[in-house]
Write an enzyme that holds these catalytic residues in place. Sequence first.
Site, PDB file in Angstrom:
ATOM      1  N   GLU A  56       0.827  -1.221   0.000  1.00 15.66           N
ATOM      2  CA  GLU A  56       0.000   0.000   0.000  1.00 15.66           C
ATOM      3  C   GLU A  56       0.858   1.267   0.000  1.00 15.66           C
ATOM      4  O   GLU A  56       0.490   2.292   0.568  1.00 15.66           O
ATOM      5  CB  GLU A  56      -0.968   0.023   1.194  1.00 15.66           C
ATOM      6  CG  GLU A  56      -1.827  -1.198   1.351  1.00 15.66           C
ATOM      7  CD  GLU A  56      -2.686  -1.489   0.125  1.00 15.66           C
ATOM      8  OE1 GLU A  56      -2.818  -0.608  -0.727  1.00 15.66           O
ATOM      9  OE2 GLU A  56      -3.215  -2.605   0.030  1.00 15.66           O
ATOM     10  N   GLY A  57       1.996   1.188  -0.656  1.00 20.94           N
ATOM     11  CA  GLY A  57       2.927   2.315  -0.700  1.00 20.94           C
ATOM     12  C   GLY A  57       3.983   2.161   0.368  1.00 20.94           C
ATOM     13  O   GLY A  57       3.703   2.294   1.556  1.00 20.94           O
TER      14      GLY A  57
END
Length: 596
Positions: A440-441
């Site tokens: 998610e980053g």
Amino acid sequence: MQVYEAPIRDMRFTLEELHTDDGFGNLEGFEDFDEDMTAAILEEANKLCRDVLLPLNWPGDQQGCRIENGIVRTPDGFPEAYKQFCEGGWAGLVVPQKWGGQGAPHSLAKMVEEMSCSTNLSFGLYPGLTGGAMVSLEAYGSEDQKNFYMPKMANGEWSGTMCLTEPHCGTDLGMLRTKAEPQEDGSFLITGNKIFISAGDHDLTENIIHLVLARLPDAPKGVKGISMFLVPKYLPKEDGSLGDFNNMKATALEHKMGLKASATCQMSFDGSKGWLVGPLNRGLEAMFAMMNTERVAVGIQGLGVGEIAYQSAVWYAKDRLQGRSLSGVKNPDGPADPIIVHPDVRRMLMTMRAYNEGCRSVSAWVSRALDAEHASPEPEARARAKDFVALMTPVVKAMFTDLGHENTHMAIQIHGGHGYIQETGIEQFARDARIAQIYEGANGIQALDLVGRKLPDRMGRNLRSFFHPVSQFVEDNAGDENIGKLVASLQQSFGALQLSTGHIAQKGMKDPEEAAAAAYDYLRLLGFVAMGYCFAKAAKVAHQKLAEGAEDEQFYKSKIITAQFFFDRLLPPATAQFMAIKSGKASMMDMPADAF
């Protein structure tokens, strides 16, 4: 040994006592979720997570997922646990009632989410991804799409995923190649390969609703040419029953370091039928509605694993006999004292405890803002809440997962050799928690997002939602006889944060690499100041409760001790990061690439 009992008392403290003055006021639509209802929900969630999910955690890690005859199978017990999870209404806890959910506030739902992340992080990913997919669908889907898909996703009958990453592109989605061919009936045929797709296929639900990023043949290059499509595993009929298979498959399962009971799939779409979600070529915008929700959820994953690592370490430290206390024998009837008497073990346990309580209090603050963003009756409060969520989302994602992983390593250290072997289940925590710093980053990306987007946005408006309450608290409590010293320490760290903000703004305008070089240190400093603010508030509440003769005396005394430890031991090193920020990029960037 994996040990867990939900920290309900601390959860209720953050929900009901700590943030009552957060400025968001009484939120509309949550009247049914009073203190009695909150207590009942937390108690029932604890029973499910402790008694159903936790016993599957270590066996699920050992067994993992597998592909049988083209279908992904989850570990033994997972389908039955998922059915029980859905029958209890947990799949739709935070989903609005109009879609068949419970309509609970995020501030309560995040506490339940923490419990599932503590007891079985792999299991929690399946309903978690469905919740994220519903956020995008509700924000960008058509009314027909929402009315048809949302109720079945809310009750857990159908699940959802997000399909972004491809073998050649991760963070840089502008390189995405998956194609969407328009059809005469308004649908699209999706063709391409995706990797790292959590819950891409499994045996928990009868259908899986994929939200897939793809581009039309004539789409603009880069991220401006990406659209989002709803692509079900089975094409549903008008009555909601399942029709034909939609020509997709999990071609392989990733062999991962941890989260082995979570099916991380390589997915192939071969002319799979899909429908556009949201405006054409604005799929990244639609996906980020889900991504931002998921980034907060991933932060909760770090907190959840950090909490069970702490509880398991406490259990072991009280049980394991080794050596004698330096201040005198504490266990005269035994051959040695329990290791919890030793200062270095206490250092680790107190650090873990402070990280968990600090993250939980910040989480409750951010979750209140998530609720206020939509439920506050005051436009000004809604705007301020939106600014605060935007600022704090990268901090929650990155800092919570970093500290949660640190907690798992301290748990291993406290267990000694027994923490390093599989049978105790402690090393699983470190393996499971590690991915949260990446997906998610990656956390470095979160730091860049903070300094590159969230700080300069609208001339620093996001920062005001944080700076103003902290500044006001310092001003109002500097002379408090109980917490004055804590407030002085908070003021010093807050001053370092303000100076760092100015430094980055000044240097970053001239050289973006200067801001990027300071980004990680700045995120960590901001996160620790947020925790310090919450700890100072918690100590103030605790002193007030003790003065009023509160029955739960030990809880409030422990809260004060933990706050004091945070300010004594954990905040000073964070404050010193101002020096690292001021040092600039030179020592980081001057080394020629060939010299590495």
